[in-house]
Design a protein around this motif. Sequence first.
Motif, PDB file in Angstrom:
ATOM      1  N   GLN A  17      11.703  10.602  31.784  1.00  0.00           N
ATOM      2  CA  GLN A  17      12.780  11.570  31.548  1.00  0.00           C
ATOM      3  C   GLN A  17      12.215  12.983  31.444  1.00  0.00           C
ATOM      4  OE1 GLN A  17      16.259   9.938  29.038  1.00  0.00           O
ATOM      5  NE2 GLN A  17      14.454   8.962  28.199  1.00  0.00           N
ATOM      6  N   GLY A  18      11.108  13.122  30.723  1.00  0.00           N
ATOM      7  CA  GLY A  18      10.460  14.430  30.610  1.00  0.00           C
ATOM      8  C   GLY A  18      10.073  14.973  31.975  1.00  0.00           C
ATOM      9  N   LYS A  19       9.538  14.070  32.822  1.00  0.00           N
ATOM     10  CA  LYS A  19       9.117  14.474  34.182  1.00  0.00           C
ATOM     11  C   LYS A  19      10.325  14.963  34.999  1.00  0.00           C
ATOM     12  CE  LYS A  19       4.645  13.896  35.022  1.00  0.00           C
ATOM     13  NZ  LYS A  19       4.356  14.937  34.017  1.00  0.00           N
ATOM     14  N   ALA A  20      11.441  14.232  34.892  1.00  0.00           N
ATOM     15  CA  ALA A  20      12.636  14.608  35.654  1.00  0.00           C
ATOM     16  C   ALA A  20      13.152  15.969  35.201  1.00  0.00           C
ATOM     17  CB  ALA A  20      13.714  13.540  35.488  1.00  0.00           C
ATOM     18  N   ILE A  21      13.110  16.188  33.878  1.00  0.00           N
ATOM     19  CA  ILE A  21      13.569  17.472  33.331  1.00  0.00           C
ATOM     20  C   ILE A  21      12.651  18.597  33.816  1.00  0.00           C
ATOM     21  CG2 ILE A  21      13.866  18.784  31.178  1.00  0.00           C
ATOM     22  CD1 ILE A  21      14.566  15.955  29.896  1.00  0.00           C
ATOM     23  N   GLU A  22      11.347  18.297  33.837  1.00  0.00           N
ATOM     24  CA  GLU A  22      10.369  19.288  34.293  1.00  0.00           C
ATOM     25  C   GLU A  22      10.658  19.704  35.740  1.00  0.00           C
ATOM     26  OE1 GLU A  22       6.396  18.285  32.970  1.00  0.00           O
ATOM     27  OE2 GLU A  22       5.572  19.217  34.782  1.00  0.00           O
ATOM     28  N   HIS A  23      10.949  18.702  36.576  1.00  0.00           N
ATOM     29  CA  HIS A  23      11.263  19.001  37.980  1.00  0.00           C
ATOM     30  C   HIS A  23      12.536  19.830  38.081  1.00  0.00           C
ATOM     31  CE1 HIS A  23       8.735  15.308  39.248  1.00  0.00           C
ATOM     32  NE2 HIS A  23       8.034  16.423  39.356  1.00  0.00           N
ATOM     33  N   ALA A  31       9.193  27.780  36.901  1.00  0.00           N
ATOM     34  CA  ALA A  31       8.023  27.085  37.443  1.00  0.00           C
ATOM     35  C   ALA A  31       6.871  27.066  36.447  1.00  0.00           C
ATOM     36  CB  ALA A  31       7.595  27.746  38.742  1.00  0.00           C
ATOM     37  N   ASN A  32       6.928  27.956  35.472  1.00  0.00           N
ATOM     38  CA  ASN A  32       5.819  28.003  34.513  1.00  0.00           C
ATOM     39  C   ASN A  32       6.002  27.030  33.344  1.00  0.00           C
ATOM     40  OD1 ASN A  32       7.969  29.363  33.556  1.00  0.00           O
ATOM     41  ND2 ASN A  32       6.848  31.188  32.868  1.00  0.00           N
ATOM     42  N   ALA A  33       7.103  26.271  33.341  1.00  0.00           N
ATOM     43  CA  ALA A  33       7.301  25.282  32.278  1.00  0.00           C
ATOM     44  C   ALA A  33       6.622  23.969  32.663  1.00  0.00           C
ATOM     45  CB  ALA A  33       8.786  25.048  32.053  1.00  0.00           C
ATOM     46  N   GLY A  34       5.845  23.411  31.748  1.00  0.00           N
ATOM     47  CA  GLY A  34       5.150  22.150  32.066  1.00  0.00           C
ATOM     48  C   GLY A  34       5.086  21.235  30.870  1.00  0.00           C
TER      49      GLY A  34
END
Lengths: 79, 251
Positions: A17-23, A31-34
């Motif tokens: 879920q975190g990965k999907a939100i990051e995308h 783009a600078n959020a990771g």
Amino acid sequence: MKAKIHVTLKPGILDPQGKAIEHALATLGFANAGNVRMGKYLELDINEAAKDKAEAQVKAMCEKLLANTIIEEYRYELQ
Amino acid sequence: MNFGVIVFPGSNCDHDCMHVLSDLLGQKAVPVWHKESSLAGLDAVILPGGFSYGDYLRTGAIARFSPVMGAVKQFAQEGGMVLGICNGFQILLEAGLLPGAMLRNRSLSFICKDVYVRVENAATPFTGFCKPGQVLKIPIAHADGNYYTDEVMRSQMKAAAQVVFRYCTAEGEVTQEANPNGSLDNIAGIMNPAGNVMGMMPHPERSAEDVLGNEDGKLIFLSMLDALKKAVERGVSALVGGVTIENIARR
């Protein structure tokens, strides 16, 4: 006394879920959020004036039910 | 044999399990409401699939505190046969009857489709009718089937041959492409070290009769039935598939 509890996946455990939100954030131009980690937030009242007793109870709640300590970690604040 | 199918609020595969056991296998299958505190008279217990307690908090997290789970734990400790399917597997994990935990599927999607699993251990009371390495086609239907455990448990499970099923291709190759949910080592089903408790994400009860076009899942139920019958034949303490299953005949 109010307890504010955060439950999140342990570091190193895949958080789809975190990965999907990051995308999604990247798509929106952030783009600078990771390293997005998604978790749960719980709030509850404890009828207990003594902070140490309340803390022991919150800890027990987290260990027994609120977090699955195989994959999750927790932290809490008491007010 | 007497099978009990535990019914939690939100279970939805209980009737499918009972149909397979009673209508296809000719056994006695009874629903056991989650508020029951005894499993007396039962030879085996099945925790069926579904969405117990709406999957609130985590899958299986609330169901594990149902009154019946105390009886299930005791039943398992005494060597009783327990099978958890899908949500039933998730409940067994939360209850600590099986090691590890479930994460959300890698794709974040609820996946409902036929998959192939390879029988990694055919010497269990749940897979006695399967050949080692046999490929079974059984459907999955879950959003949280991404099995995880730490390195220590992973090697312990390997040493004890606790991994029973792994996702594979139709040809039986265990590859990342054949892994539908991101599960560690393609794990689809595991058992406890004693071998009397098994959990699996695929739904054998949905692939157990010819009219559905697939009978592979029936092998699981036939294996269980055979193991139970052999245990009874051999007396109160029986060796089934290299595993001691005590007390089954007594029940």
